[in-house]
Design an enzyme around this catalytic site. Sequence first.
Site, mmCIF file in Angstrom:
data_model
loop_
_atom_site.group_PDB
_atom_site.id
_atom_site.type_symbol
_atom_site.label_atom_id
_atom_site.label_comp_id
_atom_site.label_asym_id
_atom_site.label_seq_id
_atom_site.Cartn_x
_atom_site.Cartn_y
_atom_site.Cartn_z
ATOM 1 C CE LYS A 89 -3.779 -2.467 2.181
ATOM 2 N NZ LYS A 89 -4.514 -2.813 3.401
ATOM 3 C CD GLN A 131 -3.082 -4.180 6.570
ATOM 4 O OE1 GLN A 131 -2.962 -3.216 5.819
ATOM 5 N NE2 GLN A 131 -3.685 -5.288 6.194
ATOM 6 C CG ASP A 155 -9.736 0.221 4.911
ATOM 7 O OD1 ASP A 155 -9.693 0.010 3.686
ATOM 8 O OD2 ASP A 155 -9.002 -0.353 5.726
#
Length: 292
Positions: free
Chosen positions: A52, A96, A119
Amino acid sequence: MKLIDGKKISSDKRAEIKEKVAKIKQQTGKIPGLATILVGGDPASRVYIQSKIKACEHAGIKSFHHDLDENSSQEAIIALIKKLSENFEIDGILLQLPLPQNKDAQEYLNAISPLKDVDGLHPFNVGLLNLSKSWNEIIEKNILVSCTPLGIVHILRKSGITIEGKTAVVIGRSNLVGKPLSMLLLANNATVIMAHSRTNNLKEICKSADIVVTAVGKSRFVNKDFIKIGAAVIDVGINRTPEGLCGDVDFDAVKDMDIEITPVPGGVGPVTITMLLENTLKAFSNRRKIVV
Ligand code: NAP
């Protein structure tokens, strides 16, 4: 079988994003910024976070990475999230997942500013998605939606697979994949069936579908008996087996069928990371009131 090339779909979109970032920088002098947080040292999570960060840097997005010790307290993690939420230079925050030691992810996700929730897992953004009436509304309002489902719709649309009016079965009902994907497919006018571990007659239900998305996490779970000729199959599963990485679909069993399918690796994975970049640009645009 026709393979859907997730890598190509992803690299085309990343080139577009890179151009947009360069234009923003040239016209405003500003650079979108993404903060990433990794708690603990799980090797798979570290690989994901590194991909990422690399993708961000390649696109010209500034990345701010924070490694936290596995034993970090809830207070320490939330304090960092709050600090990043207040930092003007940062447009997006990615925590994460999964978190170590059975920490309940949602408690931490709730601490992220909804404006920086790249997200799309904050209740505010989940609510906006669920309230939206159409795909156009989701796009026009720059709603932050979970990256994997967003990537799946991007793959279907870019591959010329009609969603409207089709029957789509989503196997898996997680907050990360199954639920938001079902809402997105609904917004694209599909007739959506959400399946899960308590679903009866799963094979028959899938066999009647034009689009089957499997997000279960079990290798060789979906075989020939689940899939109708002509269907599009999106394999979200990532399973580590002695033979290597594979999805949920028994690839060998379906390879002679007349279907379209995303491979694992090289299907949904790369597009998911690309959608993180896309969401960072959306967050930049929403927060700084700059049209991109
Ligand atoms: P998850 O939270 O574990 O959800 C798995 C879902 O599968 C659950 O809803 C579960 O049903 C359902 N399920 C389990 N066994 C089943 C069965 N026998 N029949 C029907 N449904 C069954 O997982 P997730 O986070 O959604 O991820 C799913 C998979 O996608 C994993 O392999 C993950 O690594 C992968 N993934 C890939 C990407 C990517 O970018 N490619 C991104 C995210 C996730 P219940 O709810 O009834 O338990």
